[in-house]
Design an enzyme around this catalytic site. Sequence first.
Site, PDB file in Angstrom:
ATOM      1  CG  HIS A   1     -32.196  67.386  64.785  1.00 54.85           C
ATOM      2  ND1 HIS A   1     -30.983  67.263  65.417  1.00 54.85           N
ATOM      3  CD2 HIS A   1     -33.037  66.521  65.421  1.00 54.85           C
ATOM      4  CE1 HIS A   1     -31.082  66.376  66.395  1.00 54.85           C
ATOM      5  NE2 HIS A   1     -32.321  65.902  66.406  1.00 54.85           N
TER       6      HIS A   1
ATOM      7  CD  GLU B   1     -29.365  72.125  63.207  1.00 60.65           C
ATOM      8  OE1 GLU B   1     -28.749  72.655  64.145  1.00 60.65           O
ATOM      9  OE2 GLU B   1     -30.299  71.308  63.391  1.00 60.65           O
TER      10      GLU B   1
ATOM     11  CB  CYS C   1     -26.668  67.138  67.188  1.00 60.49           C
ATOM     12  SG  CYS C   1     -27.548  66.501  65.740  1.00 60.49           S
TER      13      CYS C   1
ATOM     14  CB  CYS D   1     -27.276  68.724  62.387  1.00 67.26           C
ATOM     15  SG  CYS D   1     -28.977  68.271  62.782  1.00 67.26           S
TER      16      CYS D   1
END
Length: 176
Positions: free
Chosen positions: A58, A60, A92, A95
Site C-alpha cells: 500500500h 502508506e 486501512c 496502514c
Amino acid sequence: MKDDSHHVIFMQKAIREAELAYQAGEFPVGCVIADGRDVIASGSRTTSRGITANEIDHAEILALRNLYEKWPGIGPDISKDELCLYSTLEPCLMCFGAILISGIRHIVYAFEDVMGGGTSCGLQTLTPLYRDIELIVTPHVCRLESAALMRAFFSSPDNSYLKDTLFSEYAIGLKC
C-alpha cells in the site's frame, strides 16, 4: 496545527503519487510524509494487479519504508511528532496500525474508505501501547480530486482490483 492551505499543498503531492500509480495501471493511491516544510518520503500503491498482486504494498507502507530508508532513526533534525502523513485514501487497518507504530501522530486523507478505512478505530479500547496516543486525523482534504481518480480507475474495464465491491460502487456512484 497546520491550516487547510498547507494541507492542500501536501495532499496535491500525494495526488501526484496516486496519478503515477494510476498511470501504471495500479490502484490510484498516493502518500507523502512531510515535516511541515518538505516532503521527506513518498509512496504509490504497487502490486494491485498481475501475478505479483498482494495486499501489503500500500502507498502508506511504501512511504513509511521510504522514510526509514532515507532517515534511519529519523535523524536528529526530524521529530516524528512533527511529521504528517498525507494519503489520498483513508488508511486501512494495516496502514493505520503501521502509522501508529511509526510514531506519526497526524494523518490527513482525501477520500474515505467506506469498506476498509481504519481511522475511526477507537484507540481507547486497545492496549496501552495504542490507547494513550494523541492522534489527529484530518479527513477530506482534496477529496474530489482523489474521488475522480477512483472513479476513473473503477470505470476502466482494464482494472479488476476491488471491482464490484462496496468501495467501487460508492466511488462510482459518488455525486460530485
